[in-house]
Design a protein around this motif. Structure first.
Motif, PDB file in Angstrom:
ATOM      1  N   PHE A   1     -36.673  -5.379  76.678  1.00 55.52           N
ATOM      2  CA  PHE A   1     -36.985  -6.056  77.645  1.00 55.52           C
ATOM      3  C   PHE A   1     -38.764  -5.945  77.698  1.00 55.52           C
ATOM      4  CE2 PHE A   1     -40.405  -5.790  81.633  1.00 55.52           C
ATOM      5  CZ  PHE A   1     -40.039  -7.241  81.201  1.00 55.52           C
ATOM      6  N   ALA A   2     -39.060  -4.024  76.706  1.00 59.79           N
ATOM      7  CA  ALA A   2     -40.163  -3.768  75.678  1.00 59.79           C
ATOM      8  C   ALA A   2     -40.448  -4.962  75.336  1.00 59.79           C
ATOM      9  CB  ALA A   2     -40.282  -2.853  75.783  1.00 59.79           C
ATOM     10  N   LEU A   3     -39.793  -4.604  73.925  1.00 59.58           N
ATOM     11  CA  LEU A   3     -39.735  -5.626  72.985  1.00 59.58           C
ATOM     12  C   LEU A   3     -40.435  -6.910  73.260  1.00 59.58           C
ATOM     13  CD1 LEU A   3     -39.868  -5.938  69.827  1.00 59.58           C
ATOM     14  CD2 LEU A   3     -37.322  -6.484  69.652  1.00 59.58           C
ATOM     15  N   VAL A   4     -39.575  -7.646  74.473  1.00 60.53           N
ATOM     16  CA  VAL A   4     -39.255  -9.251  74.375  1.00 60.53           C
ATOM     17  C   VAL A   4     -41.375  -9.001  74.339  1.00 60.53           C
ATOM     18  CG1 VAL A   4     -39.472 -11.256  76.422  1.00 60.53           C
ATOM     19  CG2 VAL A   4     -37.617 -10.084  75.125  1.00 60.53           C
ATOM     20  N   VAL A   5     -41.619  -7.878  75.568  1.00 57.30           N
ATOM     21  CA  VAL A   5     -43.166  -8.342  76.960  1.00 57.30           C
ATOM     22  C   VAL A   5     -43.981  -7.803  75.618  1.00 57.30           C
ATOM     23  CG1 VAL A   5     -44.916  -7.080  78.644  1.00 57.30           C
ATOM     24  CG2 VAL A   5     -42.440  -7.701  78.970  1.00 57.30           C
ATOM     25  N   GLY A   6     -43.427  -6.664  75.046  1.00 58.92           N
ATOM     26  CA  GLY A   6     -44.339  -6.894  73.547  1.00 58.92           C
ATOM     27  C   GLY A   6     -44.908  -7.778  72.999  1.00 58.92           C
ATOM     28  N   VAL A   7     -43.623  -8.997  72.442  1.00 58.67           N
ATOM     29  CA  VAL A   7     -44.576  -9.688  71.449  1.00 58.67           C
ATOM     30  C   VAL A   7     -44.898 -11.299  72.375  1.00 58.67           C
ATOM     31  CG1 VAL A   7     -42.505 -11.928  70.841  1.00 58.67           C
ATOM     32  CG2 VAL A   7     -41.978  -9.726  70.016  1.00 58.67           C
ATOM     33  N   VAL A   8     -44.897 -10.868  73.405  1.00 60.65           N
ATOM     34  CA  VAL A   8     -45.273 -11.950  73.906  1.00 60.65           C
ATOM     35  C   VAL A   8     -46.610 -11.742  74.466  1.00 60.65           C
ATOM     36  CG1 VAL A   8     -45.267 -13.479  77.209  1.00 60.65           C
ATOM     37  CG2 VAL A   8     -43.967 -13.000  76.256  1.00 60.65           C
ATOM     38  N   ALA A   9     -46.987 -10.581  74.734  1.00 61.90           N
ATOM     39  CA  ALA A   9     -48.582  -9.784  74.756  1.00 61.90           C
ATOM     40  C   ALA A   9     -49.315 -10.224  73.536  1.00 61.90           C
ATOM     41  CB  ALA A   9     -48.819  -8.687  75.055  1.00 61.90           C
ATOM     42  N   ALA A  10     -48.645  -9.844  71.914  1.00 59.16           N
ATOM     43  CA  ALA A  10     -49.050 -10.345  70.612  1.00 59.16           C
ATOM     44  C   ALA A  10     -49.283 -11.600  70.512  1.00 59.16           C
ATOM     45  CB  ALA A  10     -48.128  -9.580  69.719  1.00 59.16           C
ATOM     46  N   LEU A  11     -48.445 -12.899  71.453  1.00 60.30           N
ATOM     47  CA  LEU A  11     -48.748 -14.210  71.101  1.00 60.30           C
ATOM     48  C   LEU A  11     -50.089 -13.803  71.745  1.00 60.30           C
ATOM     49  CD1 LEU A  11     -44.795 -15.492  71.299  1.00 60.30           C
ATOM     50  CD2 LEU A  11     -46.341 -15.704  69.323  1.00 60.30           C
ATOM     51  N   PHE A  12     -50.317 -13.888  72.826  1.00 60.56           N
ATOM     52  CA  PHE A  12     -51.387 -13.988  73.590  1.00 60.56           C
ATOM     53  C   PHE A  12     -52.005 -13.987  72.804  1.00 60.56           C
ATOM     54  CE2 PHE A  12     -49.120 -14.369  77.994  1.00 60.56           C
ATOM     55  CZ  PHE A  12     -48.727 -15.490  77.978  1.00 60.56           C
ATOM     56  N   TYR A  13     -52.054 -12.374  72.510  1.00 60.49           N
ATOM     57  CA  TYR A  13     -53.638 -11.797  71.769  1.00 60.49           C
ATOM     58  C   TYR A  13     -53.665 -13.204  70.885  1.00 60.49           C
ATOM     59  CZ  TYR A  13     -56.831  -9.059  69.316  1.00 60.49           C
ATOM     60  OH  TYR A  13     -57.946  -8.365  68.817  1.00 60.49           O
ATOM     61  N   VAL A  14     -53.009 -13.211  69.459  1.00 57.48           N
ATOM     62  CA  VAL A  14     -53.423 -14.416  68.730  1.00 57.48           C
ATOM     63  C   VAL A  14     -53.996 -15.593  69.000  1.00 57.48           C
ATOM     64  CG1 VAL A  14     -52.356 -15.579  66.350  1.00 57.48           C
ATOM     65  CG2 VAL A  14     -51.596 -12.973  67.156  1.00 57.48           C
ATOM     66  N   VAL A  15     -53.163 -16.105  69.780  1.00 58.51           N
ATOM     67  CA  VAL A  15     -53.333 -17.143  70.520  1.00 58.51           C
ATOM     68  C   VAL A  15     -55.336 -17.214  71.212  1.00 58.51           C
ATOM     69  CG1 VAL A  15     -53.692 -19.699  72.705  1.00 58.51           C
ATOM     70  CG2 VAL A  15     -51.324 -18.136  70.695  1.00 58.51           C
ATOM     71  N   GLU A  16     -55.426 -15.841  71.964  1.00 58.54           N
ATOM     72  CA  GLU A  16     -56.561 -15.660  72.176  1.00 58.54           C
ATOM     73  C   GLU A  16     -57.888 -15.759  71.124  1.00 58.54           C
ATOM     74  OE1 GLU A  16     -59.504 -12.345  74.824  1.00 58.54           O
ATOM     75  OE2 GLU A  16     -57.015 -11.726  74.259  1.00 58.54           O
ATOM     76  N   ARG A  17     -57.106 -14.902  69.996  1.00 56.01           N
ATOM     77  CA  ARG A  17     -58.348 -15.384  68.957  1.00 56.01           C
ATOM     78  C   ARG A  17     -58.694 -16.387  68.258  1.00 56.01           C
ATOM     79  NH1 ARG A  17     -61.529 -10.681  68.842  1.00 56.01           N
ATOM     80  NH2 ARG A  17     -61.498 -10.537  67.118  1.00 56.01           N
ATOM     81  N   LEU A  18     -57.384 -17.043  68.124  1.00 62.99           N
ATOM     82  CA  LEU A  18     -57.913 -18.417  67.855  1.00 62.99           C
ATOM     83  C   LEU A  18     -58.670 -19.177  68.870  1.00 62.99           C
ATOM     84  CD1 LEU A  18     -54.104 -18.419  66.424  1.00 62.99           C
ATOM     85  CD2 LEU A  18     -55.888 -18.324  64.611  1.00 62.99           C
ATOM     86  N   ILE A  19     -57.919 -19.303  69.684  1.00 64.90           N
ATOM     87  CA  ILE A  19     -59.174 -20.041  70.599  1.00 64.90           C
ATOM     88  C   ILE A  19     -60.592 -20.103  70.717  1.00 64.90           C
ATOM     89  CG2 ILE A  19     -59.416 -21.159  72.975  1.00 64.90           C
ATOM     90  CD1 ILE A  19     -56.573 -21.321  73.364  1.00 64.90           C
ATOM     91  N   LEU A  20     -60.325 -18.509  70.961  1.00 65.02           N
ATOM     92  CA  LEU A  20     -61.980 -17.810  70.584  1.00 65.02           C
ATOM     93  C   LEU A  20     -63.018 -18.016  69.388  1.00 65.02           C
ATOM     94  CD1 LEU A  20     -61.921 -15.273  73.937  1.00 65.02           C
ATOM     95  CD2 LEU A  20     -62.461 -17.498  73.881  1.00 65.02           C
ATOM     96  N   ARG A  21     -62.485 -18.636  68.216  1.00 63.81           N
ATOM     97  CA  ARG A  21     -63.087 -18.252  67.050  1.00 63.81           C
ATOM     98  C   ARG A  21     -63.711 -19.082  66.848  1.00 63.81           C
ATOM     99  NH1 ARG A  21     -59.579 -18.447  61.155  1.00 63.81           N
ATOM    100  NH2 ARG A  21     -59.906 -16.513  61.663  1.00 63.81           N
TER     101      ARG A  21
END
Length: 60
Positions: free
Chosen positions: A40-60
């Motif tokens: 569960f922690a691995l899944v949550v971590g992957v989802v959080a990392a994906l949100f972080y990457v998407v946020e960085r790409l959108i706010l670039r």
């Protein structure tokens, strides 16, 4: 970021508690719980990392 750190501390505490419960009781069911918590922690971590990457790409 503070939420992720708090979740990491909760993860470590729960894995340590389940590990101690397994050591003292010898019940292998606790090992299954550890695997579930880590998965569960691995899944949550992957989802959080994906949100972080998407946020960085959108706010670039």
């Amino acid at each position: 970021m503070i939420v992720i750190r708090l979740l990491l501390v909760a993860l470590l505490i729960s894995v340590a508690a389940l590990g101690l419960a397994w050591l003292f009781s010898g019940n292998r069911q606790y090992l299954g719980y550890i695997v579930r918590v880590l998965r569960f922690a691995l899944v949550v971590g992957v989802v959080a990392a994906l949100f972080y990457v998407v946020e960085r790409l959108i706010l670039r």
